[in-house]
Scaffold this active site. Structure first.
Site, PDB file in Angstrom:
ATOM      1  N   GLN A  96       0.808  -1.204   0.000  1.00 20.79           N
ATOM      2  CA  GLN A  96       0.000   0.000   0.000  1.00 20.79           C
ATOM      3  C   GLN A  96       0.847   1.263   0.000  1.00 20.79           C
ATOM      4  O   GLN A  96       2.047   1.238   0.246  1.00 20.79           O
ATOM      5  CB  GLN A  96      -0.908   0.019   1.231  1.00 20.79           C
ATOM      6  CG  GLN A  96      -0.140   0.013   2.563  1.00 20.79           C
ATOM      7  CD  GLN A  96      -1.065  -0.062   3.757  1.00 20.79           C
ATOM      8  OE1 GLN A  96      -1.339   0.932   4.405  1.00 20.79           O
ATOM      9  NE2 GLN A  96      -1.548  -1.278   4.062  1.00 20.79           N
ATOM     10  N   HIS A  98       0.013   5.872   0.604  1.00 27.55           N
ATOM     11  CA  HIS A  98      -0.954   6.885   1.013  1.00 27.55           C
ATOM     12  C   HIS A  98      -0.781   8.133   0.149  1.00 27.55           C
ATOM     13  O   HIS A  98       0.333   8.447  -0.288  1.00 27.55           O
ATOM     14  CB  HIS A  98      -0.774   7.226   2.486  1.00 27.55           C
ATOM     15  CG  HIS A  98      -0.752   6.016   3.379  1.00 27.55           C
ATOM     16  ND1 HIS A  98      -1.818   5.156   3.463  1.00 27.55           N
ATOM     17  CD2 HIS A  98       0.211   5.514   4.191  1.00 27.55           C
ATOM     18  CE1 HIS A  98      -1.521   4.174   4.308  1.00 27.55           C
ATOM     19  NE2 HIS A  98      -0.299   4.365   4.756  1.00 27.55           N
ATOM     20  N   GLU A 133       3.187   8.782   8.228  1.00 26.16           N
ATOM     21  CA  GLU A 133       3.076   7.937   9.415  1.00 26.16           C
ATOM     22  C   GLU A 133       4.450   7.524   9.938  1.00 26.16           C
ATOM     23  O   GLU A 133       5.418   7.396   9.189  1.00 26.16           O
ATOM     24  CB  GLU A 133       2.225   6.702   9.134  1.00 26.16           C
ATOM     25  CG  GLU A 133       2.758   5.770   8.063  1.00 26.16           C
ATOM     26  CD  GLU A 133       1.777   4.660   7.725  1.00 26.16           C
ATOM     27  OE1 GLU A 133       0.550   4.901   7.778  1.00 26.16           O
ATOM     28  OE2 GLU A 133       2.238   3.560   7.389  1.00 26.16           O
ATOM     29  N   HIS A 268       4.752   0.402   0.745  1.00 28.94           N
ATOM     30  CA  HIS A 268       5.217  -0.335   1.911  1.00 28.94           C
ATOM     31  C   HIS A 268       4.249  -1.460   2.257  1.00 28.94           C
ATOM     32  O   HIS A 268       3.104  -1.498   1.796  1.00 28.94           O
ATOM     33  CB  HIS A 268       5.392   0.592   3.128  1.00 28.94           C
ATOM     34  CG  HIS A 268       4.115   1.250   3.586  1.00 28.94           C
ATOM     35  ND1 HIS A 268       3.573   2.343   2.941  1.00 28.94           N
ATOM     36  CD2 HIS A 268       3.278   0.972   4.621  1.00 28.94           C
ATOM     37  CE1 HIS A 268       2.468   2.711   3.554  1.00 28.94           C
ATOM     38  NE2 HIS A 268       2.261   1.886   4.587  1.00 28.94           N
ATOM     39  N   ARG A 287      -4.261   0.375  -2.213  1.00 30.64           N
ATOM     40  CA  ARG A 287      -3.677  -0.962  -2.142  1.00 30.64           C
ATOM     41  C   ARG A 287      -3.343  -1.491  -3.527  1.00 30.64           C
ATOM     42  O   ARG A 287      -4.082  -1.246  -4.489  1.00 30.64           O
ATOM     43  CB  ARG A 287      -4.625  -1.924  -1.432  1.00 30.64           C
ATOM     44  CG  ARG A 287      -4.980  -1.500  -0.004  1.00 30.64           C
ATOM     45  CD  ARG A 287      -5.944  -2.490   0.649  1.00 30.64           C
ATOM     46  NE  ARG A 287      -6.334  -2.029   1.982  1.00 30.64           N
ATOM     47  CZ  ARG A 287      -7.366  -1.232   2.213  1.00 30.64           C
ATOM     48  NH1 ARG A 287      -8.135  -0.834   1.208  1.00 30.64           N
ATOM     49  NH2 ARG A 287      -7.648  -0.838   3.429  1.00 30.64           N
TER      50      ARG A 287
END
Length: 409
Positions: A96, A98, A133, A268, A287
């Site tokens: 996935q 972001h 993140e 990642h 994804r």
């Protein structure tokens, strides 16, 4: 300050033991437990314990953003800008990435316009925010993160000694940069199933052969973790093009206390382990494979950053005998780890909120003047902007506390 109870999320890749043990509950749990959310995301806000009742943290913040968030309320639209989690992966998460904030806003508007329900499993964008993140390992934590230097990937592909891989290795060798990675990744992730069903078994045979030669007395040990991971992913997700894509990524092992930061567009997959994760307040995930969930390869390709990524690990700065700070460029969050020794004097941990203080080991007593709050392992405290001068101490033995706050200027 008030007690804060996390929202438990159950996914198939979660653990039946890790979160239950950390929170002092019976083991094994009835279902795989993947994440504990400590935040104010609309999908699953944590619960604040006030005067013997539980109240949604989202509703508490919405009722008085100035009091709860202080000066940052205006900067972040009256919302808590970060989401804190404990993550427990027994099996690999999906491959996935972001989106950036611009991509998230555009995607959210586009899916709203086309009528995709906000809770639809086909939805990519559940909010308008980006999702940088940081994960900090609580135990040994394994991950794939970012595209490896393409020159080393060429070495890996050649080391497998699979004739069917030769054209791909030479393609990347001729263009060992982000453009070459984009071409190879796009080719592999979009392979017709018939072609994938021919190529992938040959690659896996090469992986088995490589590992057999890497035994004591053998040769070719350089890429053992990467090759072993590919075989493990193939066993979990047979026939998935994500297994090939995994060969292009950095294979990372974090020891307890080490961090991993991922910005927008970084491909990642977390493989296994338990960690504290903090991110911008978003649930947007694109994804590309290794999952039974919705996969949208064209949209993933739209957001991916193909620049090779040096190992994106974060070593904390020790700012005192007890406090370790993890620096990232994200304006939405900052994270510190506090190691509290048994029988030590209370230490200052928060000057002003908003802060979520999460205990990950032992029992912690937080004090603000005459007020005291006991935080058990796996639980947290909500510290609003109206609270200040919070001190912490371990009780009944050593303890560990993570403090999540808004990012520093």
């Amino acid at each position: 300050m008030h007690g804060l109870v996390g929202a438990l999320r159950s996914y198939a890749w979660g653990s039946r033991t890790a979160l239950a043990q950390l929170c002092g509950r019976p083991v094994p749990s009835a279902h795989p437990e993947a994440e504990l959310w400590f935040g104010a995301h609309p999908a699953d806000p944590a619960r604040v314990q006030i005067d013997g009742r539980d109240e949604s943290l989202l509703e508490l913040v919405d009722s008085d953003p100035e009091r709860e968030l202080g000066p940052v309320a205006g900067e972040f639209g009256g919302r808590l800008p970060f989401l804190l989690k404990i993550l427990a992966a027994e099996e690999p998460l999906s491959l996935q990435a972001h989106p950036s904030i611009e991509q998230a806003r555009a995607g959210f508007a586009r899916e709203n316009h086309t009528g995709v329900a906000i809770d639809s499993p086909m939805r990519n964008y559940r909010d308008e925010n980006h999702k940088p993140e940081l994960v900090v390992a609580l135990d040994r934590f394994e991950a794939l993160a970012g595209f490896r230097d393409p020159r080393r990937t060429v070495q890996l592909l050649r080391a497998l000694d699979v004739p069917e891989l030769s054209q791909y290795a030479e393609l990347l060798a001729a263009q060992p940069d982000s453009a070459g990675l984009r071409t190879l990744f796009t080719t592999w992730i979009a392979l017709p199933q018939a072609s994938l069903s021919t190529l992938l078994p040959k690659v896996l045979d090469g992986c088995v052969r490589y590992l057999s030669e890497a035994r004591p007395g053998g040769t070719g040990k350089e890429f053992v973790p990467e090759i072993r991971t590919a075989l493990e992913l193939a066993e979990a997700y047979p026939g998935d093009a994500g297994v090939l894509a995994a060969l292009l990524l950095n294979r990372i092992t974090l020891e307890p206390g080490e961090g991993l930061f991922l910005d927008a567009g970084n491909l990642h997959a977390y493989l296994r382990g338990v960690g504290v994760e903090i991110m911008a307040n978003s649930d947007n995930v694109l994804r590309g494979g290794l999952t039974p969930k919705h996969v949208d390869v064209p949209e993933l390709l739209r957001v991916l950053d193909f620049e090779p990524l040096d190992f994106p690990t974060v070593t904390p700065e020790q700012v005192s005998d007890t406090v370790f700070r993890y620096h990232t460029p994200a304006p939405e969050f900052a994270l510190s780890r506090v190691e509290l020794a048994a029988d030590a004097a209370p230490v200052p941990v928060v000057k002003a909120g908003p802060v979520i203080a999460l205990a990950t080991a032992g029992r912690v007593k937080l004090t603000q003047g005459p007020q005291e709050l006991i935080v058990e392992s796996g639980h947290a405290a909500w510290i609003s902007a109206a609270d200040d001068s919070i001190h912490a101490e371990a009780i009944d033995g050593p303890a560990q506390l993570f403090c999540a706050a808004v990012g520093e200027d």
